[in-house]
Design a protein around this motif. Structure first.
Motif, PDB file in Angstrom:
ATOM      1  N   ARG A   1       3.169   6.399   7.258  1.00 42.63           N
ATOM      2  CA  ARG A   1       3.556   7.481   6.795  1.00 42.63           C
ATOM      3  C   ARG A   1       4.652   7.621   5.849  1.00 42.63           C
ATOM      4  O   ARG A   1       4.266   7.890   4.306  1.00 42.63           O
ATOM      5  CB  ARG A   1       3.135   8.358   7.503  1.00 42.63           C
ATOM      6  CG  ARG A   1       2.790   9.689   6.907  1.00 42.63           C
ATOM      7  CD  ARG A   1       2.801  10.802   6.718  1.00 42.63           C
ATOM      8  NE  ARG A   1       1.809  11.285   7.680  1.00 42.63           N
ATOM      9  CZ  ARG A   1       0.355  11.893   7.361  1.00 42.63           C
ATOM     10  NH1 ARG A   1       0.566  13.110   6.592  1.00 42.63           N
ATOM     11  NH2 ARG A   1      -0.694  12.467   8.049  1.00 42.63           N
TER      12      ARG A   1
ATOM     13  N   GLU B   1      -4.180  -0.115  11.758  1.00 44.40           N
ATOM     14  CA  GLU B   1      -3.525   1.100  11.407  1.00 44.40           C
ATOM     15  C   GLU B   1      -2.367   1.286   9.959  1.00 44.40           C
ATOM     16  O   GLU B   1      -2.833   3.067   9.547  1.00 44.40           O
ATOM     17  CB  GLU B   1      -1.636   0.907  12.499  1.00 44.40           C
ATOM     18  CG  GLU B   1      -1.013   2.049  11.855  1.00 44.40           C
ATOM     19  CD  GLU B   1       0.412   1.052  13.533  1.00 44.40           C
ATOM     20  OE1 GLU B   1       1.028   2.479  13.603  1.00 44.40           O
ATOM     21  OE2 GLU B   1       0.466   0.469  13.976  1.00 44.40           O
TER      22      GLU B   1
ATOM     23  N   GLU C   1      -4.069   5.343   8.101  1.00 40.05           N
ATOM     24  CA  GLU C   1      -2.802   6.246   8.223  1.00 40.05           C
ATOM     25  C   GLU C   1      -2.917   6.506   6.019  1.00 40.05           C
ATOM     26  O   GLU C   1      -3.252   8.132   5.952  1.00 40.05           O
ATOM     27  CB  GLU C   1      -2.029   5.419   8.430  1.00 40.05           C
ATOM     28  CG  GLU C   1      -0.577   6.932   8.008  1.00 40.05           C
ATOM     29  CD  GLU C   1      -0.148   8.180   8.965  1.00 40.05           C
ATOM     30  OE1 GLU C   1      -0.064   9.483   8.782  1.00 40.05           O
ATOM     31  OE2 GLU C   1      -0.530   7.548  10.178  1.00 40.05           O
TER      32      GLU C   1
END
Length: 309
Positions: free
Chosen positions: A2, A35, A39
């Motif tokens: 993030r 992944e 996100e």
């Protein structure tokens, strides 16, 4: 992940990138690409980033948009509460500019008018995209006939139309649980399907069940949790018994100078003008009990609280 994504998007020279370009700039290999993209999707649902028609990711403010939560009422207008405080207050959303957004939805809003008077400002806008629904579970009161009806008081800010084949035994005045058949939109009303009849709307237990359903609260617990609750309940009953008070029963309690924890409700029926409910817990060790008392006369009864019968 993030932080890495936001670091790229907030760079002064950032002009917008596609998923593939972001992966390259971030230096993410194929093993971690899933992944990274997951996100990115979460950030988009939260309103932190948005995707253009050219599939490029930008911050909402770069496109003149505001990420916000909708606060809507049954008078068919609402307000967008910005997720990031900008010091300008909430944004008024007229009926025709809600785009089917319901109470609690996360949306992107375009400000269409802004006015400042005497140091105070007001803004008006329109919803351009619904990022995430605030709830997928609704419960309310069924109002209608044997042909069709509406479920009201769902907290969504809009009533749900229920066709005859989707009523599933619901009668006028019942509390019901529903699932969405059709989300509202421009010129399109919200439609639902009754999945469970919870009981009459005047039944406190039906109201409690509807709250449990709508908020997705658990009703089944592991054996370890139930055992611990049983032990806590036994300790509470022991302490109350030592103090000369009963717990979780229908018998009256000795007057101790304190009012019992009761919830008093009025009903329109002349036969049952009032109910007193001992509010406990849904756990087996803390039952909820119900008892009828005499009508309210305007004066408290002498000698302590009324007994539950």
């Amino acid at each position: 992940m993030r932080n890495k994504i936001m670091q790229i998007l907030t760079a002064p020279d950032y002009q917008g990138m596609t998923e593939r370009e972001l992966l390259e700039v971030a230096g993410i290999d194929e093993d971690r690409a899933g992944e990274f993209l997951a996100e990115l999707d979460f950030l988009e649902q939260e309103g932190a980033v948005c995707q253009t028609k050219k599939k490029k990711y930008l911050l909402p403010e770069a496109l003149g948009l505001v990420a916000a939560k909708v606060s809507r009422n049954r008078r068919n207008f609402g307000f967008a509460v910005p997720l990031a405080e900008d010091g300008k207050g909430d944004i008024f959303l007229p009926k025709n500019d809600l785009m089917g957004a319901l109470n609690g939805d996360t949306v992107l809003v375009q400000v269409t008018a802004e006015q400042v008077e005497n140091g105070a400002g007001s803004r008006e806008g329109r919803v351009v995209k619904i990022l995430q629904r605030g709830s997928y579970r609704f419960a309310g009161t069924f109002e209608g006939s044997h042909r069709f009806g509406f479920v009201t008081d769902t907290g969504a800010g809009e009533d749900f139309y229920i066709s005859r084949e989707d009523m599933h035994g619901a009668r006028n005045g019942d509390r019901v649980a529903i699932k969405v058949r059709e989300w509202p939109g421009r010129g399109r009303r919200a439609e639902g399907i009754v999945t469970e009849v919870l009981g009459p709307a005047t039944d406190p237990e039906a109201l409690l069940r509807s709250l449990v359903f709508q908020h997705g609260l658990r009703t089944v617990f592991p054996e370890k949790v139930l055992k611990e609750a049983e032990e806590i309940g036994a300790q509470i009953r022991k302490r109350r018994s030592a103090a000369g008070r009963t717990f979780g029963t229908r018998s009256s309690s000795p007057w101790t100078g304190r009012m019992p924890r009761t919830w008093t409700m009025r009903y329109p029926s002349k036969n049952f003008p009032m109910e007193t409910i001992c509010w406990g817990s849904t756990l087996p060790t803390c039952p909820i009990t119900f008892g009828r008392i005499r009508p309210w006369t305007g004066k408290p009864s002498s000698g302590g609280p009324a007994s539950i019968t």
